[in-house]
Motif scaffolding. Structure first.
Motif, short mmCIF file in Angstrom:
data_model
loop_
_atom_site.label_atom_id
_atom_site.label_comp_id
_atom_site.label_asym_id
_atom_site.label_seq_id
_atom_site.Cartn_x
_atom_site.Cartn_y
_atom_site.Cartn_z
N ILE B 10 0.87 -1.15 -0.14
CA ILE B 10 0.43 0.22 0.06
C ILE B 10 1.10 1.11 -0.69
O ILE B 10 0.40 2.33 -0.81
CB ILE B 10 -0.88 -0.46 1.41
N VAL B 11 2.10 1.41 0.71
CA VAL B 11 2.58 2.33 0.75
C VAL B 11 3.19 2.86 -0.04
O VAL B 11 3.75 3.90 -0.67
CB VAL B 11 3.76 2.50 2.18
N ILE B 12 4.27 1.85 -0.86
CA ILE B 12 4.58 1.77 -1.84
C ILE B 12 4.19 2.06 -3.51
O ILE B 12 4.66 3.45 -3.83
CB ILE B 12 5.81 0.54 -2.12
N GLY B 13 3.09 1.88 -3.25
CA GLY B 13 2.00 1.77 -4.61
C GLY B 13 1.62 3.47 -4.61
O GLY B 13 1.49 4.01 -5.30
N ILE B 14 1.04 3.86 -3.18
CA ILE B 14 0.90 5.50 -3.52
C ILE B 14 2.37 6.19 -3.55
O ILE B 14 1.56 7.30 -3.83
CB ILE B 14 0.33 5.12 -2.00
N ILE B 15 3.40 5.75 -2.80
CA ILE B 15 4.60 6.93 -3.10
C ILE B 15 4.24 6.89 -4.57
O ILE B 15 4.98 8.05 -5.09
CB ILE B 15 5.36 6.06 -2.67
N VAL B 16 4.12 5.71 -5.23
CA VAL B 16 4.86 5.86 -6.51
C VAL B 16 3.43 6.27 -7.51
O VAL B 16 3.74 7.52 -8.28
CB VAL B 16 5.18 4.59 -7.36
N GLY B 17 2.78 5.97 -6.86
CA GLY B 17 2.01 7.01 -7.81
C GLY B 17 1.38 8.52 -7.47
O GLY B 17 1.51 9.65 -8.51
N VAL B 18 1.95 8.58 -6.84
CA VAL B 18 2.12 10.56 -6.38
C VAL B 18 3.44 10.85 -6.91
O VAL B 18 2.84 12.37 -7.71
CB VAL B 18 2.51 10.87 -5.25
N LEU B 19 4.58 9.70 -6.75
CA LEU B 19 5.30 10.58 -7.80
C LEU B 19 5.28 10.28 -9.58
O LEU B 19 6.26 11.35 -10.13
CB LEU B 19 7.08 9.68 -7.75
N ASN B 20 3.95 9.28 -9.65
CA ASN B 20 4.16 8.84 -11.70
C ASN B 20 2.86 9.94 -11.98
O ASN B 20 2.38 10.30 -12.79
CB ASN B 20 4.36 7.89 -11.60
N GLY B 21 2.55 10.51 -10.87
CA GLY B 21 1.33 11.98 -11.08
C GLY B 21 -0.05 11.38 -11.66
O GLY B 21 -0.69 11.58 -12.22
N ARG B 22 -0.50 9.86 -10.20
CA ARG B 22 -1.11 9.12 -10.71
C ARG B 22 -2.25 9.08 -9.27
O ARG B 22 -3.12 7.64 -9.97
CB ARG B 22 -0.45 7.41 -11.79
N ILE B 23 -2.15 9.72 -9.50
CA ILE B 23 -2.90 9.59 -7.79
C ILE B 23 -4.03 9.54 -8.10
O ILE B 23 -5.04 8.42 -7.44
CB ILE B 23 -2.38 10.28 -6.71
N ASP B 24 -4.61 10.25 -8.35
CA ASP B 24 -6.30 10.17 -9.16
C ASP B 24 -6.70 8.95 -9.57
O ASP B 24 -7.35 8.53 -9.11
CB ASP B 24 -6.50 11.08 -10.25
N GLU B 25 -6.01 8.28 -10.24
CA GLU B 25 -6.22 6.68 -10.57
C GLU B 25 -6.40 5.60 -9.39
O GLU B 25 -6.86 4.50 -9.50
CB GLU B 25 -5.32 5.47 -11.34
N VAL B 26 -5.03 6.32 -8.70
CA VAL B 26 -4.74 5.88 -6.98
C VAL B 26 -5.80 5.15 -6.62
O VAL B 26 -6.18 4.08 -5.81
CB VAL B 26 -3.27 5.24 -6.63
N SER B 27 -6.67 6.86 -6.73
CA SER B 27 -7.58 7.23 -5.59
C SER B 27 -8.97 5.85 -6.12
O SER B 27 -9.53 5.00 -5.43
CB SER B 27 -8.42 7.96 -5.66
N THR B 28 -9.06 6.03 -7.09
CA THR B 28 -10.35 5.96 -7.88
C THR B 28 -10.66 3.63 -7.86
O THR B 28 -11.23 3.93 -7.19
CB THR B 28 -10.63 5.53 -9.69
N VAL B 29 -9.23 4.14 -8.12
CA VAL B 29 -8.99 1.70 -7.95
C VAL B 29 -8.94 1.72 -6.88
O VAL B 29 -9.50 0.34 -6.62
CB VAL B 29 -7.55 1.74 -8.83
N SER B 30 -8.65 1.57 -5.71
CA SER B 30 -8.38 1.69 -4.06
C SER B 30 -10.38 1.50 -4.15
O SER B 30 -10.52 0.09 -3.55
CB SER B 30 -8.27 3.00 -3.07
N LEU B 31 -11.31 2.19 -3.82
CA LEU B 31 -12.02 2.18 -4.17
C LEU B 31 -12.72 0.86 -4.69
O LEU B 31 -13.85 -0.50 -4.66
CB LEU B 31 -13.16 3.53 -4.12
N ASN B 32 -12.91 1.13 -5.95
CA ASN B 32 -13.02 0.44 -7.04
C ASN B 32 -12.89 -1.23 -6.95
O ASN B 32 -13.57 -2.51 -7.10
CB ASN B 32 -12.98 0.51 -8.75
#
Lengths: 176, 194
Positions: B10-32
């Motif tokens: 979880i932690v690494i996934g979210i950090i990479v998501g922020v660095l990649n600028g894909r945090i919006d997708e991470v947000s949608t995917v966690s709920l989905n």
């Protein structure tokens, strides 16, 4: 080899037929026993549910953030030495955690390269001889209240590794 | 171990998501994903109940007993610590048979029951017994005889011969299972000597 396809169609109905038929012959109250067993199935799924939610969220985050692709790129120099296609690294990694996530990657590979390509065949064989290591371990050990799993993970990863290597060699031998 | 693993995922996934600028997708995917897990469980309730129901009928008719007897010599070799007439032999045998036949959902409940009995034999300790390790390693090495799903996917995506991989798949499965059995046997011997 075509008869094996027919066997896959017949195997599930045949097993149900055999069991229920045999039950009738043995004068077992088949429907009563069936409903009793079905109730057990409910309990099992309810037990698994929290684990499944947790793992699927983690995998989803790893996929959406691009961590899985990043991993594949980092590993690429190593897989090139081993002649293992780096395209399949995410699949092998994901398969360790989640069967449904792996299935979506398999369909992706079939769509992209075709099931009869080298990658498609290798994917099919790898999927047939590997299991969801972390998922299975967590579900089973959580049910048994085990916290220290000793050498189970090492053994499971070893047999998975051997399976993947065997798949690569066999795909080359049979279809190369 | 799983606490750290899951936490790091979880932690690494979210950090990479922020660095990649894909945090919006991470947000949608966690709920989905959470929703998806429940949908999967609802489907599973039906399939799982079908197989636990059928297996209950098989048990009542004495079919699992017959299979267990046939598997007994192999189980004796693999699990020398389990008492000979113990119920856990039956659960392990049904789990293996369901795995071999590719009835994944039917294998799980029997496997979980086997683990429950192994826990009792282990006096409820939170450290896995050798038998638990062997059982899981063999289980995870995948005993599948016919990969029904893969054949279905292959034909769905236009394979000329969906079953052409069966022979190679069977050999690969056998090799990985043998590797798992060898590993557990050696690890069991080593852990006993220390």
């Amino acid at each position: 080899m075509k008869f094996l396809l027919y066997i896959s169609d017949y195997i599930i109905p045949f097993i149900i037929f055999y069991i229920v038929g045999f039950g009738l012959l043995m004068r077992v109250p088949v429907f009563q026993e069936f409903t009793k067993g079905a109730e057990d199935g409910f309990k099992v799924v309810l037990n698994i549910m929290p684990t499944l939610i947790g793992l699927m969220i983690a995998i989803g985050i790893l996929r959406a953030s691009g961590t899985l692709n990043l991993l594949a790129n980092i590993i690429k120099p190593l897989t090139d030495i081993l002649h293992f296609p780096s395209e399949l690294v995410p699949l092998v990694t994901v398969k360790l955690f989640s069967s449904s996530a792996a299935t979506s990657l398999v369909l992706d590979i079939f769509k992209e390269y075709g099931p009869d390509s080298f990658l498609g065949r290798l994917t099919s064989i790898i999927m047939s001889c590997t299991e969801t290591v972390f998922y299975t371990m967590s579900v089973y050990f959580m049910t048994a209240g085990v916290k220290k799993s000793r050498y189970t993970l090492a053994g499971a990863l070893f047999s998975t590794l051997v399976g993947v290597i065997a798949s690569l060699v066999l795909t080359n031998l049979v279809f190369g | 171990m799983l606490n750290y693993l899951w936490g790091f995922m979880i932690v690494i996934g979210i950090i990479v998501g922020v660095l990649n600028g894909r945090i919006d997708e991470v947000s949608t995917v966690s709920l989905n994903s959470a929703k998806e897990a429940i949908t999967l469980c609802i489907t599973m309730l039906g399939v799982m109940s079908l197989w636990t129901g059928i297996m209950q009928v098989a048990k009542a008719a004495g079919i699992t007993d017959a299979f267990t007897k046939a598997l007994n010599p192999i189980l004796r070799l693999l699990f020398p610590d389990i008492p000979k007439e113990h119920i856990v032999n039956e659960y392990i045998a049904s789990n293996m048979i369901a795995n071999i036949l590719g009835l994944g959902w039917a294998a799980t409940p029997m496997g979980l029951k086997a683990m429950g009995e192994l826990r009792k034999l282990n006096q409820g300790k939170d450290t896995a017994s050798c038998d638990m390790c062997t059982f899981l390693i063999i289980n995870i090495s995948s005993l599948q005889l016919i990969p029904v799903n893969i054949i279905a996917y292959r034909s769905q995506y236009g394979s000329v011969s969906p079953t052409e991989i069966l022979g190679a798949a069977l050999v690969a499965t056998a090799i990985s299972t043998i590797a798992g059995v060898l590993f557990s046997t050696v690890a069991r011997k080593l852990s006993r000597n220390t």
